[in-house]
Design a protein around this motif. Sequence first.
Motif, PDB file in Angstrom:
ATOM      1  N   ARG A  31       0.834  -1.201   0.000  1.00 25.47           N
ATOM      2  CA  ARG A  31       0.000   0.000   0.000  1.00 25.47           C
ATOM      3  C   ARG A  31       0.869   1.250   0.000  1.00 25.47           C
ATOM      4  N   GLY A  32       1.892   1.258   0.841  1.00 24.18           N
ATOM      5  CA  GLY A  32       2.799   2.399   0.903  1.00 24.18           C
ATOM      6  C   GLY A  32       3.535   2.617  -0.402  1.00 24.18           C
ATOM      7  N   TYR A  33       3.971   1.532  -1.018  1.00 27.17           N
ATOM      8  CA  TYR A  33       4.670   1.632  -2.306  1.00 27.17           C
ATOM      9  C   TYR A  33       3.740   2.188  -3.372  1.00 27.17           C
ATOM     10  N   TYR A  34       2.515   1.672  -3.425  1.00 24.00           N
ATOM     11  CA  TYR A  34       1.534   2.137  -4.400  1.00 24.00           C
ATOM     12  C   TYR A  34       1.242   3.624  -4.206  1.00 24.00           C
ATOM     13  N   GLU A  35       1.040   4.035  -2.954  1.00 28.36           N
ATOM     14  CA  GLU A  35       0.742   5.441  -2.672  1.00 28.36           C
ATOM     15  C   GLU A  35       1.888   6.352  -3.089  1.00 28.36           C
ATOM     16  N   SER A  36       3.126   5.893  -2.899  1.00 26.67           N
ATOM     17  CA  SER A  36       4.266   6.726  -3.299  1.00 26.67           C
ATOM     18  C   SER A  36       4.323   6.884  -4.820  1.00 26.67           C
ATOM     19  N   ILE A  37       3.938   5.842  -5.536  1.00 31.23           N
ATOM     20  CA  ILE A  37       3.914   5.921  -7.008  1.00 31.23           C
ATOM     21  C   ILE A  37       2.813   6.878  -7.458  1.00 31.23           C
ATOM     22  N   VAL A  38       1.652   6.785  -6.831  1.00 37.61           N
ATOM     23  CA  VAL A  38       0.531   7.658  -7.190  1.00 37.61           C
ATOM     24  C   VAL A  38       0.898   9.112  -6.931  1.00 37.61           C
ATOM     25  N   GLU A  39       1.573   9.380  -5.815  1.00 31.76           N
ATOM     26  CA  GLU A  39       1.958  10.748  -5.475  1.00 31.76           C
ATOM     27  C   GLU A  39       2.959  11.323  -6.470  1.00 31.76           C
ATOM     28  N   GLU A  40       3.763  10.476  -7.082  1.00 25.36           N
ATOM     29  CA  GLU A  40       4.750  10.962  -8.053  1.00 25.36           C
ATOM     30  C   GLU A  40       4.076  11.565  -9.275  1.00 25.36           C
ATOM     31  N   GLY A  41       2.921  11.031  -9.630  1.00 26.47           N
ATOM     32  CA  GLY A  41       2.235  11.530 -10.811  1.00 26.47           C
ATOM     33  C   GLY A  41       2.829  10.947 -12.079  1.00 26.47           C
ATOM     34  N   THR A  42       2.281  11.395 -13.198  1.00 28.00           N
ATOM     35  CA  THR A  42       2.732  10.908 -14.494  1.00 28.00           C
ATOM     36  C   THR A  42       3.803  11.851 -15.030  1.00 28.00           C
ATOM     37  N   PRO A  43       4.942  11.319 -15.454  1.00 29.99           N
ATOM     38  CA  PRO A  43       6.010  12.167 -15.995  1.00 29.99           C
ATOM     39  C   PRO A  43       5.533  12.940 -17.222  1.00 29.99           C
ATOM     40  N   SER A  44       6.019  14.153 -17.363  1.00 33.92           N
ATOM     41  CA  SER A  44       5.578  15.023 -18.457  1.00 33.92           C
ATOM     42  C   SER A  44       5.881  14.423 -19.830  1.00 33.92           C
ATOM     43  N   HIS A  45       7.009  13.730 -19.978  1.00 41.50           N
ATOM     44  CA  HIS A  45       7.329  13.152 -21.284  1.00 41.50           C
ATOM     45  C   HIS A  45       6.318  12.060 -21.661  1.00 41.50           C
ATOM     46  N   LEU A  46       5.783  11.368 -20.672  1.00 40.39           N
ATOM     47  CA  LEU A  46       4.775  10.357 -20.953  1.00 40.39           C
ATOM     48  C   LEU A  46       3.450  11.017 -21.328  1.00 40.39           C
ATOM     49  N   LEU A  47       3.110  12.103 -20.655  1.00 39.60           N
ATOM     50  CA  LEU A  47       1.896  12.836 -21.008  1.00 39.60           C
ATOM     51  C   LEU A  47       1.991  13.396 -22.428  1.00 39.60           C
ATOM     52  N   ASP A  48       3.168  13.908 -22.784  1.00 42.10           N
ATOM     53  CA  ASP A  48       3.372  14.410 -24.144  1.00 42.10           C
ATOM     54  C   ASP A  48       3.203  13.301 -25.173  1.00 42.10           C
ATOM     55  N   LEU A  49       3.753  12.141 -24.879  1.00 41.52           N
ATOM     56  CA  LEU A  49       3.635  11.005 -25.786  1.00 41.52           C
ATOM     57  C   LEU A  49       2.169  10.595 -25.955  1.00 41.52           C
ATOM     58  N   LEU A  50       1.426  10.544 -24.854  1.00 41.02           N
ATOM     59  CA  LEU A  50       0.009  10.201 -24.925  1.00 41.02           C
ATOM     60  C   LEU A  50      -0.774  11.231 -25.731  1.00 41.02           C
ATOM     61  N   GLU A  51      -0.442  12.492 -25.594  1.00 41.50           N
ATOM     62  CA  GLU A  51      -1.122  13.541 -26.358  1.00 41.50           C
ATOM     63  C   GLU A  51      -0.828  13.394 -27.851  1.00 41.50           C
ATOM     64  N   ARG A  52       0.417  13.124 -28.203  1.00 39.91           N
ATOM     65  CA  ARG A  52       0.763  12.934 -29.621  1.00 39.91           C
ATOM     66  C   ARG A  52       0.041  11.716 -30.192  1.00 39.91           C
ATOM     67  N   LEU A  53      -0.071  10.657 -29.419  1.00 34.60           N
ATOM     68  CA  LEU A  53      -0.794   9.474 -29.857  1.00 34.60           C
ATOM     69  C   LEU A  53      -2.267   9.802 -30.092  1.00 34.60           C
ATOM     70  N   HIS A  54      -2.854  10.551 -29.184  1.00 33.19           N
ATOM     71  CA  HIS A  54      -4.252  10.944 -29.322  1.00 33.19           C
ATOM     72  C   HIS A  54      -4.461  11.766 -30.599  1.00 33.19           C
ATOM     73  N   VAL A  55      -3.590  12.732 -30.841  1.00 34.50           N
ATOM     74  CA  VAL A  55      -3.685  13.567 -32.043  1.00 34.50           C
ATOM     75  C   VAL A  55      -3.547  12.699 -33.294  1.00 34.50           C
TER      76      VAL A  55
END
Length: 65
Positions: A31-55
């Motif tokens: 649970r602690g490990y999962y929560e720490s990952i969730v708190e980190e958020g999604t890296p910006s380069h991954l968000l950019d990649l997802l946006e380019r894929l969507h486009v």
Amino acid sequence: MAEGPPDRNKSKKLSEAKRQNTNALIASNLRGYYESIVEEGTPSHLLDLLERLHVAEEEAKSRKP
């Protein structure tokens, strides 16, 4: 008829308690490990990649007859 000597039953209960404590500790750590990952958020380069894929998907859909 009883399930064995009283010491054996006590040993089984202690073993079960130990297993439950171990499982609880593992669950808590996961649970602690999962929560720490969730708190980190999604890296910006991954968000950019997802946006380019969507486009790219939207452009491909609009080209289909």
